[in-house]
Design an enzyme around this catalytic site. Structure first.
Site, PDB file in Angstrom:
ATOM      1  N   ARG B 120       0.813  -1.227   0.000  1.00  0.00           N
ATOM      2  CA  ARG B 120       0.000   0.000   0.000  1.00  0.00           C
ATOM      3  C   ARG B 120       0.844   1.274   0.000  1.00  0.00           C
ATOM      4  O   ARG B 120       0.373   2.337   0.429  1.00  0.00           O
ATOM      5  CB  ARG B 120      -0.975   0.020   1.181  1.00  0.00           C
ATOM      6  CG  ARG B 120      -1.992  -1.113   1.136  1.00  0.00           C
ATOM      7  CD  ARG B 120      -3.218  -0.829   1.969  1.00  0.00           C
ATOM      8  NE  ARG B 120      -4.059  -2.017   2.044  1.00  0.00           N
ATOM      9  CZ  ARG B 120      -3.992  -2.922   3.012  1.00  0.00           C
ATOM     10  NH1 ARG B 120      -3.140  -2.764   3.997  1.00  0.00           N
ATOM     11  NH2 ARG B 120      -4.783  -3.970   2.988  1.00  0.00           N
ATOM     12  N   LYS B 142       2.413  11.130 -11.618  1.00  0.00           N
ATOM     13  CA  LYS B 142       1.587  10.213 -12.399  1.00  0.00           C
ATOM     14  C   LYS B 142       2.361   8.914 -12.601  1.00  0.00           C
ATOM     15  O   LYS B 142       3.458   8.907 -13.156  1.00  0.00           O
ATOM     16  CB  LYS B 142       1.243  10.810 -13.765  1.00  0.00           C
ATOM     17  CG  LYS B 142       0.093  11.790 -13.729  1.00  0.00           C
ATOM     18  CD  LYS B 142      -0.403  12.050 -15.151  1.00  0.00           C
ATOM     19  CE  LYS B 142      -1.594  12.981 -15.154  1.00  0.00           C
ATOM     20  NZ  LYS B 142      -2.080  13.217 -16.524  1.00  0.00           N
ATOM     21  N   GLU B 184       7.736  17.968 -25.317  1.00  0.00           N
ATOM     22  CA  GLU B 184       7.140  18.371 -24.038  1.00  0.00           C
ATOM     23  C   GLU B 184       7.709  19.721 -23.581  1.00  0.00           C
ATOM     24  O   GLU B 184       7.006  20.520 -22.959  1.00  0.00           O
ATOM     25  CB  GLU B 184       7.377  17.293 -22.968  1.00  0.00           C
ATOM     26  CG  GLU B 184       6.804  15.923 -23.313  1.00  0.00           C
ATOM     27  CD  GLU B 184       5.286  15.800 -23.067  1.00  0.00           C
ATOM     28  OE1 GLU B 184       4.695  16.727 -22.489  1.00  0.00           O
ATOM     29  OE2 GLU B 184       4.721  14.770 -23.483  1.00  0.00           O
ATOM     30  N   LYS B 226       6.097  22.758 -14.917  1.00  0.00           N
ATOM     31  CA  LYS B 226       5.227  21.629 -14.598  1.00  0.00           C
ATOM     32  C   LYS B 226       4.907  21.599 -13.107  1.00  0.00           C
ATOM     33  O   LYS B 226       3.757  21.365 -12.710  1.00  0.00           O
ATOM     34  CB  LYS B 226       5.864  20.305 -15.023  1.00  0.00           C
ATOM     35  CG  LYS B 226       4.996  19.119 -14.625  1.00  0.00           C
ATOM     36  CD  LYS B 226       5.174  17.883 -15.448  1.00  0.00           C
ATOM     37  CE  LYS B 226       4.108  16.857 -15.080  1.00  0.00           C
ATOM     38  NZ  LYS B 226       4.262  15.590 -15.794  1.00  0.00           N
ATOM     39  N   GLU B 236      -5.403  16.355 -10.944  1.00  0.00           N
ATOM     40  CA  GLU B 236      -5.972  16.610 -12.262  1.00  0.00           C
ATOM     41  C   GLU B 236      -7.468  16.862 -12.195  1.00  0.00           C
ATOM     42  O   GLU B 236      -8.253  16.305 -12.959  1.00  0.00           O
ATOM     43  CB  GLU B 236      -5.664  15.437 -13.217  1.00  0.00           C
ATOM     44  CG  GLU B 236      -5.699  15.871 -14.676  1.00  0.00           C
ATOM     45  CD  GLU B 236      -5.055  14.848 -15.604  1.00  0.00           C
ATOM     46  OE1 GLU B 236      -4.977  13.674 -15.246  1.00  0.00           O
ATOM     47  OE2 GLU B 236      -4.612  15.261 -16.688  1.00  0.00           O
ATOM     48  N   ARG B 240      -4.726  21.033 -14.235  1.00  0.00           N
ATOM     49  CA  ARG B 240      -3.604  20.191 -14.637  1.00  0.00           C
ATOM     50  C   ARG B 240      -3.785  19.626 -16.045  1.00  0.00           C
ATOM     51  O   ARG B 240      -2.816  19.285 -16.714  1.00  0.00           O
ATOM     52  CB  ARG B 240      -3.440  19.032 -13.632  1.00  0.00           C
ATOM     53  CG  ARG B 240      -2.257  18.135 -13.950  1.00  0.00           C
ATOM     54  CD  ARG B 240      -1.899  17.246 -12.773  1.00  0.00           C
ATOM     55  NE  ARG B 240      -0.845  16.312 -13.126  1.00  0.00           N
ATOM     56  CZ  ARG B 240      -0.137  15.618 -12.264  1.00  0.00           C
ATOM     57  NH1 ARG B 240      -0.357  15.753 -10.980  1.00  0.00           N
ATOM     58  NH2 ARG B 240       0.804  14.797 -12.667  1.00  0.00           N
ATOM     59  N   ASN B 244      -1.897  18.359 -20.843  1.00  0.00           N
ATOM     60  CA  ASN B 244      -2.196  17.381 -21.882  1.00  0.00           C
ATOM     61  C   ASN B 244      -2.360  18.018 -23.256  1.00  0.00           C
ATOM     62  O   ASN B 244      -2.880  17.371 -24.169  1.00  0.00           O
ATOM     63  CB  ASN B 244      -3.455  16.599 -21.516  1.00  0.00           C
ATOM     64  CG  ASN B 244      -3.217  15.694 -20.325  1.00  0.00           C
ATOM     65  OD1 ASN B 244      -2.200  15.021 -20.241  1.00  0.00           O
ATOM     66  ND2 ASN B 244      -4.147  15.704 -19.383  1.00  0.00           N
ATOM     67  N   HIS B 247      -2.069  15.934 -26.308  1.00  0.00           N
ATOM     68  CA  HIS B 247      -2.119  14.522 -25.898  1.00  0.00           C
ATOM     69  C   HIS B 247      -3.405  13.818 -26.321  1.00  0.00           C
ATOM     70  O   HIS B 247      -3.413  12.605 -26.461  1.00  0.00           O
ATOM     71  CB  HIS B 247      -1.943  14.405 -24.382  1.00  0.00           C
ATOM     72  CG  HIS B 247      -0.527  14.615 -23.921  1.00  0.00           C
ATOM     73  ND1 HIS B 247       0.146  15.792 -24.134  1.00  0.00           N
ATOM     74  CD2 HIS B 247       0.353  13.793 -23.300  1.00  0.00           C
ATOM     75  CE1 HIS B 247       1.370  15.692 -23.628  1.00  0.00           C
ATOM     76  NE2 HIS B 247       1.523  14.484 -23.114  1.00  0.00           N
ATOM     77  N   HIS B 251      -2.355  10.701 -28.069  1.00  0.00           N
ATOM     78  CA  HIS B 251      -2.662   9.344 -27.599  1.00  0.00           C
ATOM     79  C   HIS B 251      -3.425   8.569 -28.663  1.00  0.00           C
ATOM     80  O   HIS B 251      -3.212   7.367 -28.844  1.00  0.00           O
ATOM     81  CB  HIS B 251      -3.473   9.396 -26.306  1.00  0.00           C
ATOM     82  CG  HIS B 251      -2.645   9.702 -25.092  1.00  0.00           C
ATOM     83  ND1 HIS B 251      -3.189  10.181 -23.921  1.00  0.00           N
ATOM     84  CD2 HIS B 251      -1.318   9.591 -24.859  1.00  0.00           C
ATOM     85  CE1 HIS B 251      -2.237  10.355 -23.022  1.00  0.00           C
ATOM     86  NE2 HIS B 251      -1.090  10.010 -23.579  1.00  0.00           N
ATOM     87  N   HIS B 264       6.481   8.760 -27.832  1.00  0.00           N
ATOM     88  CA  HIS B 264       5.428   9.552 -27.200  1.00  0.00           C
ATOM     89  C   HIS B 264       5.525  11.032 -27.593  1.00  0.00           C
ATOM     90  O   HIS B 264       4.541  11.660 -27.987  1.00  0.00           O
ATOM     91  CB  HIS B 264       5.499   9.394 -25.681  1.00  0.00           C
ATOM     92  CG  HIS B 264       4.502  10.234 -24.935  1.00  0.00           C
ATOM     93  ND1 HIS B 264       3.148  10.031 -25.025  1.00  0.00           N
ATOM     94  CD2 HIS B 264       4.668  11.305 -24.108  1.00  0.00           C
ATOM     95  CE1 HIS B 264       2.510  10.930 -24.274  1.00  0.00           C
ATOM     96  NE2 HIS B 264       3.415  11.707 -23.704  1.00  0.00           N
TER      97      HIS B 264
END
Lengths: 364, 364
Positions: B120, B142, B184, B226, B236, B240, B244, B247, B251, B264
């Protein structure tokens, strides 16, 4: 209906306990996110309560996706996390969905962990249908699955949006599972609440008869005790570990017997008997206190002896238990009924004596 | 060495950027937990930098367990989470251990997620060795793995204890990967920082030549940008999402081509060109601004056209992207260079026109 609140700042949430509340749309309306709903349940619980929950959600125009897992601990696997998330993805569920965990501790643990990791976290509601889940696993945000090498070794602290405990669902609970849940109830008295422990000594007959008022008292009191501990230590940095009274021995018993032979609460009951014995050996409690503890656990119809195995087997599983830090096993011991203490400083010889004193072989 | 801080209350952490800092035990000493250390890396990075990091840790009496994954996106799987946690369990690692993610974004994502869920949650350190990981994935918490049905669909927000970016590790980075990271970097100028965008227009030659001072400027500035966005919206919830930019298209390009054909950053570069085009079609930016954006991305040696596929393929993957809420695709668009806006309100016809305008088939 009895309601209380787990106080965790932005992550606070309500616990509702009552009769027939699974069928109350007004209770669910404020706790659903704006997206669609999925119910995660198992094939024992689904025939009993799924229809009711589905109707409640449909009344709120949330026709749910239903994900039914095989009942049992084996369902708590990463494979099933892949399966559940795949079904959610296929259904096009986004971050604004809500998962409902309808079932016992296994369903709550895996559905909660699925909610914790699906798209990095979505909302979920605990709808426990066993006493153990109502008083323990549904409260506090511990979620996770098992690794072949250890129980609950993969998981997250992730709080539900609400807990809905409908005491009617306990009607169908087998006696053995009901008593298993009582082990955790007794635990709250032992670690935190001498008055509650005494109340249980006086009212165990009513509790075992599942009298409605006794059930609400037992569940409400247990949730309150647990919520207070969790609120003070959400991520188990210290204090929260007292909730693991009996669990260091208990997990070792479950692991050493391959899981399944003992219910979790049964293993915890034996573990609490052992923790009381160890506490007495270290002069932390009196023999009269140890005897009261033994008597209440025995009186709840719970086991008090571990199966005969080489002590080394138990010790090995205790070391890998996640309460261990760098090989140092930490024990939760008692300084009295209603007062727990966390310590890593226990003579190995005393642990061995306790293990040997409460193994079936020696007492058969 | 340049240092900055990601400000997240109790979860705040430092980012250190500099030359040769991987070999500095003094930098690691204050950020290791008291238990043992494991390094998670891949078989591309291990031959280059593992020895250095091992020596640094050994100097601190932390001989690390080393877990080496096959390089590549396919390693981001739940199976590997089971594998990593199994190795940690076998080694007897408790909650007080520290994981070091030594490598690019894939290693950082999976090692970070392993740290998030092992028992955990345990401590971890990002040691990024690619430009993309230094300016993006290692900052902000992330973590996650891929599901066969979608990239990064299983994961957690889980902050590292520190980020150690040794610019010497970029010496070995292939040109194509270096440029992928620049996508980026350009993004930060576009969404948040007009001055940085202009600086990049003026200094792209020095950046592409990997001049030491230019690298520290680029990485430090990107991390600062960032970190500011993440500090204002860790989970997010809203803002935030501007990170993206590019993205949603990106994606879809990665998914529609089965991952692996585009890096990417390359897919994000095409996505940013498309987002700029869509912004111009909706009269949010001028054609001159669109041209500057196109020129900088092109000038960084990044692709600007998507492969020719039926637009429906792209649209399908955009809907399942986790930025979509209940089927509504949200776009990050530009109101100018240095200013981003999040909107779900985009005419489908305009999206289709943008897709068709930047597909290779039409321009071949």
């Amino acid at each position: 209906m009895h309601s209380l609140r787990v106080d965790l700042g932005q992550r606070s949430y309500p616990i509702h306990i009552g009769t027939g509340i699974l069928a109350d749309p007004a209770l669910f309306a404020p706790i659903l996110n704006k997206g669609p709903v999925a119910i995660v349940t198992d094939d024992n619980v689904a025939p009993l309560y799924l229809e009711t929950l589905q109707q409640t959600l449909k009344a709120l125009h949330k026709a749910p996706l239903v994900i039914t897992l095989p009942a049992g601990e084996a369902s708590k696997s990463l494979d099933n996390i892949q399966e559940i998330t795949g079904l959610l993805l296929n259904a096009g569920y986004g971050r604004d969905c809500t998962l409902c965990a309808l079932g016992g501790g296994v369903v709550g643990d895996i559905a909660g962990f699925a909610a914790a990791v699906y798209q990095r976290g979505v909302s979920y509601i605990q709808v426990p249908t066993t006493l153990l889940a109502m008083v323990d696993s549904s409260v506090g945000g511990k979620t996770g699955v098992n690794h072949p090498l250890g129980k609950n070794m993969i998981g997250a602290f992730y709080q539900p949006r609400a807990v809905i405990a409908d005491t009617d669902t306990l009607d169908s609970l087998p006696d053995r599972e009901f008593r298993s849940g009582l082990a955790e109830v007794i635990k709250y008295g032992l670690i935190n609440d001498q008055g509650f422990f005494s109340w249980l000594e006086d009212h165990m007959d009513a509790v075992l008869a599942r009298a409605a008022d006794a059930l609400v008292k037992v569940i409400g009191h247990s949730c309150k005790d647990k919520a207070e501990v969790v609120a003070r230590d959400e991520l188990e940095g210290g204090l929260r570990a007292i909730l693991n009274l009996g669990h260091t021995f208990g997990h070792a018993i479950e692991a050493a017997t391959g899981y399944g032979r003992y219910l979790h609460g049964e293993a915890v009951a034996i573990g609490m008997v052992m923790a009381a014995d160890l506490s007495r050996r270290l002069d932390l409690i009196r023999e009269s206190e140890q005897n009261r503890i033994y008597a209440l656990i025995k009186g709840a119809g719970l086991p008090t002896l571990a199966p005969a195995l080489p002590p080394a087997d138990y010790l090995r599983f205790m070391r890998v238990d996640k309460k261990a830090e760098s090989g140092q096993v930490r024990f939760i011991l008692l300084r009295g009924i209603g007062s727990a203490v966390i310590t890593g400083d226990v003579p190995p010889a005393a642990v061995l004596q306790t293990l040997q004193a409460f193994m079936e072989y020696d007492h058969a």
